[in-house]
Design an enzyme around this catalytic site. Structure first.
Site, short mmCIF file in Angstrom:
data_model
loop_
_atom_site.label_atom_id
_atom_site.label_comp_id
_atom_site.label_asym_id
_atom_site.label_seq_id
_atom_site.Cartn_x
_atom_site.Cartn_y
_atom_site.Cartn_z
CD GLU A 41 -2.95 -0.84 -0.12
OE1 GLU A 41 -2.98 0.26 -0.68
OE2 GLU A 41 -3.59 -1.82 -0.52
CE1 TYR A 120 -6.96 2.77 -0.57
CE2 TYR A 120 -4.61 3.05 -0.30
CZ TYR A 120 -5.67 2.32 -0.77
OH TYR A 120 -5.46 1.15 -1.41
CG ASP A 138 -8.20 3.81 -4.61
OD1 ASP A 138 -9.42 3.61 -4.69
OD2 ASP A 138 -7.40 3.36 -5.44
#
Length: 288
Positions: A41, A120, A138
């Site tokens: 991520e 996020y 996102d």
DNA sequence: AATACGGGGAG
DNA sequence: CTCCCAGTATT
């Protein structure tokens, strides 16, 4: 509270069915290890999937566990990161690994406290590592949920609210992966491939040019960013350098100022004449 | 709300 | 050359 009723249900079923056939098989989707999810991520922040895939494998071979990353000097982490851009992501990931003390949290609030992890990333890591029906958005999710249900790209707040109403309780990770895959491969920003879209029928944006008004991007060619990047790249290659060496290689009057700035940010260290990535011992400053 | 922050690829 | 990308932190 959004209640989209029949439109949303058809959308959800179609999207999940499409994902079963067209979803991308990405390496970080094969694990539930929060550390590995987090590495992916963070790498994916403002960075496209195609560039992350090889970097992800390399990084994890070098730092297979949270503890391995925490133990390593930041300089080694930055060398692995070199070429990906935004080196402060690596710095923050390294700091987060040290703060976590051997075990990463998997709840949104605790994740959000860690450096480099925002709303996020906290939601994504929590959802993908535990399967919990956490709502998050996102840029892909904002675009897909927004276009289908609002007829335009949603703000993050709107998208999260819609997502909270739609996320399947028992299939949250797949749901978010499906939204992101549709956004990345079909419902793309500029020229969406509506002819190939599994949710064309319920979509409120079909047939419209649903892209938001764009703001002009700051000129890049002359920006500090390019020079900062050049400094970091050279240090990753040579391990250490002197200011004259850097100036000789880069030829920009901002080098000295930006070296000082990078030092303030903890992305390099200056000791006497020697400029190097942080935490690296031994290596001598190379002359050009 | 605006801005800085990398680098590569698409148009 | 501009815009975009699984955003975050700072002001």
């Amino acid at each position: 509270m959004y209640t989209f009723g029949i439109r949303a249900r058809g959308f959800r079923a179609r999207l999940l069915r499409w994902y079963g056939r067209h979803g991308r098989a990405l390496p970080w989707r094969r694990t539930r290890d929060p550390y590995r999810i987090l590495v992916s991520e963070v790498m994916l922040q403002q960075t496209q999937v195609a560039r992350v895939v090889p970097a992800y494998g390399r990084f994890l071979r070098r730092f297979p566990t949270l503890r391995a990353l925490a133990r390593a000097p930041l300089g080694h982490v930055l060398v692995q990161w070199s070429g990906l851009g935004y080196p402060r992501r690596a710095r923050d990931l390294h700091r987060a690994a040290r703060l976590a003390r051997g075990r990463l949290p998997t709840d949104v609030a605790a994740l959000d406290e860690l450096p480099g992890i925002g709303t996020y990333t906290a939601g994504a890591v929590a959802c993908f590592s535990t399967g919990a029906p956490v709502a998050f958005a996102d840029t892909n999710i904002r675009r897909v949920l927004g276009r289908v249900l609002l007829g335009r790209t949603a703000t993050e707040r709107e998208a999260v609210e819609i997502d909270a109403a739609l996320v399947p309780r028992g299939d949250a990770a797949r749901w978010h992966h499906a939204l992101m895959d549709l956004g990345a491969t079909v419902c793309v920003t500029r020229a969406p491939r509506c002819d190939a879209c599994p949710v064309f029928e319920p979509c409120l944006a079909k047939g419209t040019d649903a892209s938001p008004a764009t703001r002009r991007q700051a000129a890049f060619a002359t920006s500090d960013r390019r020079v900062r990047g050049a400094i970091m790249r050279i240090l990753a290659e040579r391990r250490a350098a002197t200011l004259p060496t850097l100036r000789n290689a880069i030829a920009d009057h901002r080098v000295a100022r930006l070296v000082a700035q990078l030092s303030e940010e903890g992305l390099l260290s200056v000791r006497g004449e020697r400029i190097a990535l942080p935490g690296l011992r031994r290596a001598r400053a190379s002359r050009s």
